[in-house]
Design an enzyme around this catalytic site. Structure first.
Site, PDB file in Angstrom:
ATOM      1  N   GLN A 194       0.820  -1.213   0.000  1.00 32.01           N
ATOM      2  CA  GLN A 194       0.000   0.000   0.000  1.00 32.01           C
ATOM      3  C   GLN A 194       0.854   1.263   0.000  1.00 32.01           C
ATOM      4  OE1 GLN A 194      -3.430  -0.399   2.395  1.00 32.01           O
ATOM      5  NE2 GLN A 194      -4.165   1.667   2.060  1.00 32.01           N
ATOM      6  N   ASP A 195       1.692   1.439   1.022  1.00 23.75           N
ATOM      7  CA  ASP A 195       2.618   2.571   1.022  1.00 23.75           C
ATOM      8  C   ASP A 195       3.840   2.192   1.843  1.00 23.75           C
ATOM      9  OD1 ASP A 195       1.466   2.762   3.572  1.00 23.75           O
ATOM     10  OD2 ASP A 195       1.419   4.948   3.549  1.00 23.75           O
ATOM     11  N   PRO A 196       4.918   2.982   1.765  1.00 23.61           N
ATOM     12  CA  PRO A 196       6.156   2.612   2.456  1.00 23.61           C
ATOM     13  C   PRO A 196       5.986   2.610   3.974  1.00 23.61           C
ATOM     14  CG  PRO A 196       6.563   4.282   0.758  1.00 23.61           C
ATOM     15  CD  PRO A 196       5.082   4.188   0.932  1.00 23.61           C
TER      16      PRO A 196
ATOM     17  N   VAL B  14       5.774   8.416   1.763  1.00 23.65           N
ATOM     18  CA  VAL B  14       4.945   8.572   2.959  1.00 23.65           C
ATOM     19  C   VAL B  14       5.605   9.589   3.875  1.00 23.65           C
ATOM     20  CG1 VAL B  14       6.074   6.692   4.250  1.00 23.65           C
ATOM     21  CG2 VAL B  14       3.695   7.286   4.756  1.00 23.65           C
TER      22      VAL B  14
ATOM     23  N   ASN C 257      -0.184   6.185   5.121  1.00 21.51           N
ATOM     24  CA  ASN C 257      -1.093   6.625   4.048  1.00 21.51           C
ATOM     25  C   ASN C 257      -1.178   8.139   3.926  1.00 21.51           C
ATOM     26  OD1 ASN C 257      -1.909   3.958   3.232  1.00 21.51           O
ATOM     27  ND2 ASN C 257      -3.176   3.872   5.074  1.00 21.51           N
TER      28      ASN C 257
END
Length: 217
Positions: free
Chosen positions: A61-63, A123, A129
């Site tokens: 999804q994100d780092p 991020v 997020n």
């Protein structure tokens, strides 16, 4: 920015001048606060796994948003950094599926054609997020669309509801999808554990006449 073949293919799925918008976003983000991963690693996934060699996608999804964790590859952290909870569970499932792997850095997967891509490539520190919905999704959706156009089979490993939504872009019948709940502590016992994504991926690749991934390397 990214491997040149990736760059040309991705551009065909984006509005004109979108790369310029990304660069402007990065300039603003990295000068106004602490952002992960280091800027030179934002496009690392596309730099270390060329399009023509990509045979597996693991979509995050994100780092990671903690210090020194994010390195531009989904779920991976540098070797000297303790494994975050999702990675602990990935390695636990790998141990149950194929065998134990002690390394936290997943770069050796990337070098074997496993694209470790996050849907958001940056991020803000401490804000999970925090860059969602700002710039990255059209870009990383374009990466999936590029992979969908490949003539050779790709195994798409989609963990969790967010990643599974990307199935809409995978329409080429040559490709394969392996999906399960996310490896996070909140959902890992709802079907991630026991899903055997690693052996299933290799079984698919070998059936397609391709070399499996050495997941323990």
């Amino acid at each position: 920015m990214a491997h040149s073949i990736w760059h040309e293919k991705i551009k065909s799925f984006l509005p004109e001048h979108y790369y310029g918008r990304i660069n402007h976003f990065l300039d603003e983000a990295y000068t106004s606060g602490l952002v992960y991963p280091p800027r030179e690693n934002v496009f690392k996934a596309l730099q270390v796994t060329p399009l023509e060699e990509t045979k597996v996608l693991i979509l995050g999804q994100d780092p990671y948003h903690g210090p020194k964790q994010a390195q531009g590859l989904s779920f991976s952290v540098p070797e000297e950094i303790s494994a975050p909870p999702s990675l602990i569970n990935i390695l636990k499932e790998l141990a149950d599926d194929i065998g134990p792997r002690d390394h936290h850095d997943l770069s050796t997967w990337a070098s074997q054609g496993v694209l470790l891509l996050n849907a958001c490539l940056t991020v803000p520190a401490g804000q999970a997020n925090g860059h969602a919905g700002l710039i990255w999704e059209p870009f990383t959706d374009a990466v999936i669309k590029v992979l969908n156009e490949k003539d050779s089979p790709v195994v798409f490993i989609l963990w969790g509801a967010y990643a599974r939504k990307k199935k809409a872009f995978i329409t080429n019948p040559k490709h394969h999808i392996i999906e399960s709940p996310h490896p996070s502590p909140l959902s890992s016992y709802r079907g991630f554990f026991g899903s055997k994504p690693f052996s299933r991926t290799n079984a698919i690749l070998e059936k397609e006449g391709m070399t499996g991934v050495d997941w323990l390397k």
